[in-house]
Design an enzyme around this catalytic site. Structure first.
Site, PDB file in Angstrom:
ATOM      1  N   HIS A  29       0.836  -1.200   0.000  1.00 20.12           N
ATOM      2  CA  HIS A  29       0.000   0.000   0.000  1.00 20.12           C
ATOM      3  C   HIS A  29       0.876   1.257   0.000  1.00 20.12           C
ATOM      4  O   HIS A  29       0.691   2.163  -0.833  1.00 20.12           O
ATOM      5  CB  HIS A  29      -0.907   0.005   1.232  1.00 20.12           C
ATOM      6  N   GLU A  30       1.821   1.289   0.922  1.00 17.87           N
ATOM      7  CA  GLU A  30       2.702   2.458   1.009  1.00 17.87           C
ATOM      8  C   GLU A  30       3.644   2.551  -0.189  1.00 17.87           C
ATOM      9  O   GLU A  30       4.018   3.643  -0.619  1.00 17.87           O
ATOM     10  CB  GLU A  30       3.501   2.427   2.312  1.00 17.87           C
ATOM     11  N   HIS A  33       1.964   4.543  -2.898  1.00 23.16           N
ATOM     12  CA  HIS A  33       2.119   5.980  -2.675  1.00 23.16           C
ATOM     13  C   HIS A  33       3.530   6.440  -3.046  1.00 23.16           C
ATOM     14  O   HIS A  33       3.710   7.452  -3.722  1.00 23.16           O
ATOM     15  CB  HIS A  33       1.877   6.306  -1.193  1.00 23.16           C
TER      16      HIS A  33
END
Length: 378
Positions: A29-30, A33
């Protein structure tokens, strides 16, 4: 001593699989980003797995601090110009930045780039799930069982609809059914909703309408959940079971379908909560995820990897909720900025984030209470 050893072993049996699943999901998820931020020229100050005191870390060539922190219940990417881990703008820091530093500040980027960076996290979760499912289907195939009805329970939805032993279910609401597991999944998420069921009855095609009953079932670990059931059973023989193999492209397509099914099911549950159709007691938090991780890990590594994909989709969807503090809340602010032609005022954003953190904390407390209640119930 034996009791202590047993307790520690049982605890580690939950904690280790839980940390594996959560760390993989949070990392990707990170990473979503992070990669899009770098592509947009945003300076990334920190990439953290976990919160709180840093346990270990290092700087990369571009000045990003990659670190592992003491509280392993999430993670974050912190950009230049952020006040905190939730990417709340630091207005004072932005005002005092040099022109060169502002070029790398997240909040100084065009709104479409900020939206792309924020959306990349949930997108990475969905992509991870697709890759996992595609890998499982590609390497191990998919077990399919002929969707034949062998037993119809009296006073059931199936009996009321006229379904008979020997019928083969071929479709539900126009969607083809290739396996008994496909039928179970289609029915389980549609409790109380009339379904048009296509049947092959001795070579003749007929259609009936059946409304699955909502019932509480217990799995092999003793966990309970409320699902829709028709009231039918099948007696499986070796001749009824096949393993369907997939080529690379077919496996990816099947991975997309599996991921979309989970998105639909999770989205339907969330919508059902607001509509009053779903039971909020089914909402679980970290304790339940840890328990499920340990239980699934006791079966084998492949089911644990499958759970990782499922949790990845759930985390992606949760982050897309339009709640400030979550990715969806940021996207909501950016949508308002795109419409207005300028950002929302600092006070509006501040109050929005305060409301958001309150809602997130309330959700966490409620989910944890559900977990504890289930643990202590007989």
């Amino acid at each position: 001593m034996e009791l202590l050893s047993s307790v520690l072993g049982g605890t580690l049996g939950y904690i280790i699989p839980f940390l594996f699943v959560l760390t993989v999901v949070v990392f990707f998820h990170e990473l979503g980003h992070f990669l899009v931020a770098r592509w947009c020229g945003v300076k990334v100050d920190a990439f953290s797995i976990g919160f709180g005191p840093e346990l270990t870390g290092r700087f990369d060539k571009k000045g990003t601090r990659w670190k592992l922190c003491a509280i392993p219940l999430g993670g974050y990417v912190r950009f230049a110009g952020d006040e905190n881990e939730a990417s709340v703008p630091d207005q004072d820091a932005l005002a005092n930045m040099s022109e060169e530093d502002r070029k790398g500040a997240f909040q100084a980027k065009p709104v479409w780039q900020r939206a792309a960076v924020v959306a990349a996290g949930p997108f990475a979760n969905f992509l991870l799930a697709i890759v996992i499912f595609a890998g499982l289907f590609g390497f191990y195939g998919k077990v399919e069982t002929v969707p034949r009805v062998d037993v119809v329970r009296e006073d059931s939805a199936a009996a009321a609809a006229g379904i008979k032993p020997g019928d083969v279910i071929v479709s539900v609401d126009g969607t083809p059914i290739a396996s008994f597991s496909d039928l179970q999944r289609a029915v389980s998420v549609n409790a109380g909703i009339p379904l048009l069921i296509g049947i092959d009855r001795e070579g003749a095609f007929i259609e009936v309408t059946a409304t699955p009953e909502r019932r509480e079932i217990t799995d092999q670990f003793g966990n309970t959940q409320k699902v829709g059931i028709l009231g039918i059973q099948r007696n499986t023989t070796a001749d009824d079971v096949t393993v369907k193999r997939f080529g690379p492209l077919e496996a990816v397509a099947e991975g997309v379908r599996e991921t979309w099914f989970i998105i639909e099911r999770t989205g339907g549950y969330i919508a059902g909560l607001f509509a009053g159709r779903e039971d909020p007691d089914q909402l679980g938090g970290p304790i339940r995820v840890a328990q499920m991780s340990g239980q699934v890990a006791s079966i084998g590594i492949l089911p644990l990897i499958n759970l990782t994909a499922l949790l990845s989709v759930s985390i992606g969807l949760l982050n897309l909720l339009p709640v400030p503090m979550l990715d969806g809340g940021h996207l909501l602010f950016y949508a308002a900025e795109a419409i207005r032609g300028k950002p929302l005022g600092p006070k509006v954003q501040e109050y929005g984030f305060r409301i958001g953190i309150t809602l997130v904390l309330m959700l966490m407390v409620f989910a944890t209470w559900n977990d504890l209640r289930l643990l202590i119930s007989p």
